[in-house]
Write a protein that holds these residues in place. Sequence first.
Motif, short mmCIF file in Angstrom:
data_model
loop_
_atom_site.label_atom_id
_atom_site.label_comp_id
_atom_site.label_asym_id
_atom_site.label_seq_id
_atom_site.Cartn_x
_atom_site.Cartn_y
_atom_site.Cartn_z
N LEU A 22 -6.12 10.44 -1.77
CA LEU A 22 -5.12 9.90 -2.69
C LEU A 22 -4.08 9.10 -1.91
O LEU A 22 -3.63 9.53 -0.84
CB LEU A 22 -4.39 11.03 -3.43
N GLY A 23 -3.68 7.96 -2.46
CA GLY A 23 -2.56 7.21 -1.91
C GLY A 23 -1.27 7.72 -2.53
O GLY A 23 -1.19 7.86 -3.75
N VAL A 24 -0.27 8.00 -1.71
CA VAL A 24 0.99 8.56 -2.18
C VAL A 24 2.15 7.70 -1.68
O VAL A 24 2.20 7.34 -0.50
CB VAL A 24 1.19 10.02 -1.67
N THR A 25 3.07 7.37 -2.60
CA THR A 25 4.27 6.62 -2.24
C THR A 25 5.48 7.44 -2.68
O THR A 25 5.47 8.04 -3.75
CB THR A 25 4.30 5.25 -2.94
N MET B 35 0.83 -1.20 0.00
CA MET B 35 0.00 0.00 0.00
C MET B 35 0.87 1.25 0.00
O MET B 35 2.04 1.22 0.36
CB MET B 35 -0.92 0.01 1.22
N ALA B 36 0.27 2.36 -0.41
CA ALA B 36 0.96 3.64 -0.37
C ALA B 36 1.41 3.95 1.05
O ALA B 36 0.79 3.51 2.02
CB ALA B 36 0.03 4.74 -0.88
N ASN B 37 2.50 4.73 1.18
CA ASN B 37 3.00 4.98 2.54
C ASN B 37 2.40 6.23 3.19
O ASN B 37 2.72 6.54 4.33
CB ASN B 37 4.53 5.03 2.56
N LEU B 38 1.53 6.95 2.47
CA LEU B 38 0.78 8.03 3.10
C LEU B 38 -0.46 8.34 2.27
O LEU B 38 -0.58 7.90 1.12
CB LEU B 38 1.64 9.28 3.28
N THR B 39 -1.39 9.07 2.84
CA THR B 39 -2.58 9.50 2.10
C THR B 39 -2.70 11.01 2.19
O THR B 39 -2.23 11.64 3.13
CB THR B 39 -3.87 8.85 2.65
N PHE B 40 -3.34 11.57 1.15
CA PHE B 40 -3.56 13.01 1.07
C PHE B 40 -5.01 13.23 0.72
O PHE B 40 -5.56 12.58 -0.17
CB PHE B 40 -2.65 13.63 -0.01
N THR B 41 -5.67 14.15 1.42
CA THR B 41 -7.07 14.44 1.18
C THR B 41 -7.19 15.70 0.33
O THR B 41 -6.73 16.78 0.72
CB THR B 41 -7.85 14.62 2.49
N LEU B 42 -7.80 15.55 -0.84
CA LEU B 42 -8.02 16.67 -1.74
C LEU B 42 -9.07 17.62 -1.17
O LEU B 42 -9.83 17.25 -0.26
CB LEU B 42 -8.48 16.16 -3.10
N ARG B 43 -9.15 18.82 -1.73
CA ARG B 43 -10.18 19.78 -1.28
C ARG B 43 -11.58 19.20 -1.45
O ARG B 43 -12.50 19.54 -0.71
CB ARG B 43 -10.05 21.09 -2.06
#
Length: 327
Positions: free
Chosen positions: A14-17, A1-9
């Motif tokens: 989003l999963g971010v690696t 899995m991605a190592n962090l997540t980001f929440t859009l406006r």
Amino acid sequence: MANLTFTLRSGRRLGVTTFGDPDAERIVVLCHAAPGSSVFDPDPDISSTRDVHIIAIDRPGYGSSDPWPPGSWPSIAQAADDIAEYLRAMNTTEGQLGIHRPRQVGAAGWSAGGRVALALAARHPELVDRVAVIATPAPNDAVQWIPPQLQEEVERLAALPPDDAVRQLSGMLQGQADTVAAAGSADEMPFDAVGVTAVDERALELPGVRDRLARMLRDAFQQGPAGVAADILSYTARPWGFELAEVRAKTLVIAGQGDAIAGNAHAAWYRRQLPDARQEMVPGVGHLVIVPAWGRVLSHVAPGTAKKRGAAASGEGKEVEQEEAMR
């Protein structure tokens, strides 16, 4: 899995690696294949021996990213806008912490990801100064590569509401998702799902490649086949949402000479359509060209970032010098 997540406006996650050196000044965005996810590093040895911070983001429905909102068509342009929103938020956050990186980044896209990288450059030229398009198929009406029967099916789906189109195409792809889920080891994984053929055997046998691809495919289908179904519809059922003539970034178009999906004819089409592009063909490999060409890709999208020890160990020094000479 991605190592962090980001929440859009919008509230979508989003999963971010990330790979490479987190403290490096130069950022490279890597846009994954279809099916694919952000967890695939084409060559960790190369990634770790360049002075770059590599960011990969799961497109909607893949890995750790939420699917497309109900009632909306999957969109190459929106996928690029998601990346741009993340980059701007990252710049703001780092600025508040006293970290100041150059505002412009390099973008690289493998297969379907190449379109997203180009969309990012076209729609957000202030963010992207260099692009690498790797084994990316041209539009079917420019270079025919989609079988006629499948093209007819895509046209039928394009006339449906988006939720129905994604659901029906997902049903057609469920067998692929089931095969990936049932694979007990990397040796059992259906790598043809990502375009790997016999000509890629040498690249596939390089240390760790099978395991990294297998991990990517498992992550790609973590939410089922909706991610790849949405990706397919984004570039077949709807306009791409940008014009190639709008891409002002220096672009490297690279493909494998043995690629039956996106070989020379596709690469040549992109070279002709893009304002500032050069084309390179890699012998002895097909759609998996991103693995042996990863060092070359990074020398283009992040010129002058080879660490001395890494460049000597990987033989990249000459490539970097050549790229610098072409700037």
